[in-house]
Design a protein around this motif. Structure first.
Motif, mmCIF file in Angstrom:
data_model
loop_
_atom_site.group_PDB
_atom_site.id
_atom_site.type_symbol
_atom_site.label_atom_id
_atom_site.label_comp_id
_atom_site.label_asym_id
_atom_site.label_seq_id
_atom_site.Cartn_x
_atom_site.Cartn_y
_atom_site.Cartn_z
ATOM 1 N N THR A 179 8.402 23.714 -25.367
ATOM 2 C CA THR A 179 7.329 23.005 -25.981
ATOM 3 C C THR A 179 5.832 23.268 -25.704
ATOM 4 O O THR A 179 4.877 23.460 -26.458
ATOM 5 N N SER A 193 14.640 22.034 -30.958
ATOM 6 C CA SER A 193 15.629 20.887 -30.889
ATOM 7 C C SER A 193 16.673 21.065 -29.683
ATOM 8 O O SER A 193 16.816 21.923 -29.251
ATOM 9 N N TRP A 250 15.988 26.125 -29.993
ATOM 10 C CA TRP A 250 16.678 25.167 -29.566
ATOM 11 C C TRP A 250 17.526 25.268 -28.260
ATOM 12 O O TRP A 250 17.519 26.423 -27.765
ATOM 13 N N ASP A 301 12.181 19.995 -36.799
ATOM 14 C CA ASP A 301 11.827 20.237 -35.336
ATOM 15 C C ASP A 301 11.147 21.714 -35.193
ATOM 16 O O ASP A 301 11.797 22.564 -36.113
ATOM 17 N N GLU A 305 13.531 21.999 -23.003
ATOM 18 C CA GLU A 305 12.715 21.590 -24.228
ATOM 19 C C GLU A 305 11.076 21.561 -23.593
ATOM 20 O O GLU A 305 10.407 21.798 -24.540
ATOM 21 N N ARG A 308 18.416 24.402 -35.911
ATOM 22 C CA ARG A 308 17.468 23.344 -35.621
ATOM 23 C C ARG A 308 17.512 22.141 -36.409
ATOM 24 O O ARG A 308 17.967 22.361 -37.565
ATOM 25 N N ARG A 309 17.274 20.887 -35.912
ATOM 26 C CA ARG A 309 17.307 19.858 -36.869
ATOM 27 C C ARG A 309 16.043 20.068 -37.718
ATOM 28 O O ARG A 309 14.906 20.505 -37.473
#
Length: 99
Positions: free
Chosen positions: A28, A94, A35, A91, A24, A87-88
């Motif tokens: 990012t 995720s 995800w 987001d 993550e 993905r949520r």
């Protein structure tokens, strides 16, 4: 821009060692979408989408993993954009529940 969507499965000692948090953070930092999640078989599964060179660099980071992990194998294959729907909502990247 040449975007890529890659589905990756990582095997080895990759659960209980901060591997998902590592993925993550790395994704990012690279501004990738996608995800990551644990699988019940002990592997970690991830989806990355973004500029092809950046995705390739992210997969190389997955081969290294965090210092507490031991990566034995990385399976990397092309994927369709429909997998991004996991993905949520809202987001870019995720951490999903284990499947």
């Amino acid at each position: 821009m040449n975007d890529a969507i890659r589905h990756v499965t990582i095997r080895g000692r990759v659960q209980g060692v901060g591997y998902r948090a590592f993925v993550e953070d790395e994704a990012t930092a690279r501004d990738l979408e996608g995800w990551v999640r644990n699988r019940r078989d002990g592997s970690v599964e991830a989806l990355f989408t973004g500029p092809a060179a950046v995705v390739t660099d992210m997969i190389a980071a997955c081969r290294r993993g965090p210092s507490s992990a031991r990566v034995d194998a990385v399976q990397d294959e092309a994927a369709g954009p429909d997998l991004l729907n996991l993905r949520r909502a809202g987001d870019r990247f995720s951490v999903l529940p284990t499947i």
